[in-house]
Write an enzyme that holds these catalytic residues in place. Sequence first.
Site, PDB file in Angstrom:
ATOM      1  N   GLY A  74       0.814  -1.168   0.131  1.00  0.00           N
ATOM      2  CA  GLY A  74      -0.088   0.234  -0.484  1.00  0.00           C
ATOM      3  C   GLY A  74       1.372   1.216  -0.470  1.00  0.00           C
ATOM      4  O   GLY A  74       0.555   2.497  -0.579  1.00  0.00           O
ATOM      5  N   GLN A 183      -7.428  -0.253   4.604  1.00  0.00           N
ATOM      6  CA  GLN A 183      -8.582  -1.124   5.363  1.00  0.00           C
ATOM      7  C   GLN A 183      -9.171  -1.836   4.638  1.00  0.00           C
ATOM      8  O   GLN A 183     -10.403  -2.267   5.539  1.00  0.00           O
ATOM      9  CB  GLN A 183      -8.131  -0.203   6.914  1.00  0.00           C
ATOM     10  CG  GLN A 183      -7.442   0.213   7.639  1.00  0.00           C
ATOM     11  CD  GLN A 183      -6.071  -1.565   8.006  1.00  0.00           C
ATOM     12  OE1 GLN A 183      -7.464  -1.828   8.777  1.00  0.00           O
ATOM     13  NE2 GLN A 183      -5.522  -1.346   8.094  1.00  0.00           N
ATOM     14  N   SER A 203      -3.246  -3.394  -0.749  1.00  0.00           N
ATOM     15  CA  SER A 203      -2.050  -4.126   0.165  1.00  0.00           C
ATOM     16  C   SER A 203      -2.984  -6.084   0.680  1.00  0.00           C
ATOM     17  O   SER A 203      -3.225  -6.250   0.846  1.00  0.00           O
ATOM     18  CB  SER A 203      -1.845  -3.574   1.541  1.00  0.00           C
ATOM     19  OG  SER A 203      -0.473  -3.952   2.338  1.00  0.00           O
ATOM     20  N   HIS A 205      -1.386  -8.014   3.023  1.00  0.00           N
ATOM     21  CA  HIS A 205      -0.731  -9.012   4.271  1.00  0.00           C
ATOM     22  C   HIS A 205      -2.064  -8.255   5.254  1.00  0.00           C
ATOM     23  O   HIS A 205      -1.646  -8.799   6.699  1.00  0.00           O
ATOM     24  CB  HIS A 205       0.645  -8.494   4.758  1.00  0.00           C
ATOM     25  CG  HIS A 205       0.100  -6.922   4.634  1.00  0.00           C
ATOM     26  ND1 HIS A 205       0.686  -6.370   6.202  1.00  0.00           N
ATOM     27  CD2 HIS A 205       0.682  -5.637   4.474  1.00  0.00           C
ATOM     28  CE1 HIS A 205       1.060  -5.201   5.973  1.00  0.00           C
ATOM     29  NE2 HIS A 205       0.739  -4.639   5.298  1.00  0.00           N
ATOM     30  N   THR A 241      11.548  -6.949 -11.255  1.00  0.00           N
ATOM     31  CA  THR A 241      11.652  -8.559 -11.277  1.00  0.00           C
ATOM     32  C   THR A 241      10.235  -8.744 -10.782  1.00  0.00           C
ATOM     33  O   THR A 241      10.457  -7.891  -9.258  1.00  0.00           O
ATOM     34  CB  THR A 241      13.024  -9.034 -10.818  1.00  0.00           C
ATOM     35  OG1 THR A 241      14.050  -8.956 -11.783  1.00  0.00           O
ATOM     36  CG2 THR A 241      12.321 -10.599 -10.995  1.00  0.00           C
ATOM     37  N   CYS A 328       2.869   2.094  12.402  1.00  0.00           N
ATOM     38  CA  CYS A 328       3.830   2.897  11.535  1.00  0.00           C
ATOM     39  C   CYS A 328       4.086   4.132  12.749  1.00  0.00           C
ATOM     40  O   CYS A 328       5.228   4.441  13.195  1.00  0.00           O
ATOM     41  CB  CYS A 328       4.019   3.898  10.249  1.00  0.00           C
ATOM     42  SG  CYS A 328       3.442   2.752   9.381  1.00  0.00           S
TER      43      CYS A 328
HETATM   44  C1  LIG Z   1      -4.758   3.096   5.872  1.00  0.00           C
HETATM   45  C2  LIG Z   1      -3.081   2.202   5.081  1.00  0.00           C
HETATM   46  N1  LIG Z   1      -2.784   2.946   3.905  1.00  0.00           N
HETATM   47  C3  LIG Z   1      -1.352   2.370   3.715  1.00  0.00           C
HETATM   48  C4  LIG Z   1      -0.717   1.302   4.685  1.00  0.00           C
HETATM   49  C5  LIG Z   1       0.419   0.581   4.252  1.00  0.00           C
HETATM   50  O1  LIG Z   1       0.314  -0.385   3.183  1.00  0.00           O
HETATM   51  P1  LIG Z   1       1.657  -1.544   3.080  1.00  0.00           P
HETATM   52  O2  LIG Z   1       1.802  -2.168   4.824  1.00  0.00           O
HETATM   53  O3  LIG Z   1       1.769  -2.358   2.759  1.00  0.00           O
HETATM   54  O4  LIG Z   1       3.162  -0.905   2.834  1.00  0.00           O
HETATM   55  C6  LIG Z   1      -1.696   1.165   5.602  1.00  0.00           C
HETATM   56  C7  LIG Z   1      -0.772  -0.532   6.816  1.00  0.00           C
HETATM   57  O5  LIG Z   1      -1.333  -0.374   7.974  1.00  0.00           O
HETATM   58  C8  LIG Z   1      -2.605   1.242   6.161  1.00  0.00           C
HETATM   59  O6  LIG Z   1      -2.989   1.227   7.088  1.00  0.00           O
END
Ligand SMILES: Cc1ncc(COP(=O)(O)O)c(C=O)c1O
Length: 381
Positions: A74, A183, A203, A205, A241, A328
């Site tokens: 993401g 989300q 994303s 995961h 790649t 984060c």
């Molecule tokens: C709303 C949102 N955007 C972006 C991300 C980032 O995604 P990724 O972990 O795949 O880089 C997250 C991950 O916590 C998220 O919750």
Amino acid sequence: MKNQDYLYLDHAASTPMRKSALDKYIEAESFGFANSSGGHKLSRNSKNLLEDSREIIAELFDSAPSEIIFTSGGTEADNWTIKSLFDSKQPNNNLVTSNIEHEAVLASAEWISSNGFQTKYAKSDENGFVTKDEFIKQIDDETKVASLMWGNNETGVIQPIKDISKELKSINTSTLFHSDVVQGIISDNVDFHRNGIESAAISAHKIGGPKGVGAMFVNNKFKLPSFLHGGKQELERRAGTVDVPGIAAFATALQEQQTRFDEEVGLMNDERLIFEDKLKNALSVEIIGESMKRLPHISNVQFRDINSEVLLIQLDLNGLGVSRGSACASGAQKPSHVLQAMNIDSKFINNHLRFSFGWTTQAGDGSKAADIVMKAVKEIE
Ligand SMILES: Cc1ncc(COP(=O)(O)O)c(C=O)c1O
């Protein structure tokens, strides 16, 4: 303590991989390990697997395969849309976003500003909601990109994407409307075309796929400049790649998630409501955004008298894994920008925890989590 005895309620941060996705990864790593850009049989295996995965994902989102470009997640997709369209030949262009976005969007917006472009922030109200009027009033003739998330990663509050996309084009037909749906796809029905979303960050995961894999949806009307320069992979839009096994596992995870969507999301919703009710009856808490339309998997709880860091540790000791908010930001120990944007009383701003349900959630988890919270609170008092 074994993992099975530990109650994991941090699915908004990441989820375990689904067995089907893990199996697919292993199978694909053997069948499709070769470089998908090569000219031999094993490369063709890999290329076929890649294109099959693209078709699966495109179909699940009712879009064309050429509208899906694989990324590392993401963060990359958000960075890509936001950063790549600004050009020094058009110095008056601006970016419009909101003050409750994920760091991937906010830091990209800061980067745009540091390169001399104006960035305008629509403000959230006290419910964590960015109203259509507040967002639309920031758009003007020079707005190159407008970016608003589908559902907030800390509060779960769902934003008025469709209302905004409908009106945005009457002000500036050339503005690209981006949405971070990372989300959103966990527990809501996200349809890009029907909601007027022109680019989106996804994303793997978060829905039981592998980490480090994701996708960008870009409406065929737009051709984004390459963000990573090099080879001609990904329809000549993203060099490097391609992680075919990861992508195949992503497609498999998404397929399973969509097949089980009603059952899984229904359970997340039920367990979250049980959890919230039990907490409200027993403790002095507030559920953030309670009156709003929220993503069913997220519950942000304000504990009137307890610091979230202290409670987080006590919950961990009692076998419950949650987080302070965005993964984060949580390591940084500073107040959440989302809660600040909502004007949460500064007395309570460090008293919030995010409990997030997910595809492994089982019946009884909501009640069990509430019991652990009550026990931990007693131990602290
Ligand atoms: C709303 C949102 N955007 C972006 C991300 C980032 O995604 P990724 O972990 O795949 O880089 C997250 C991950 O916590 C998220 O919750």
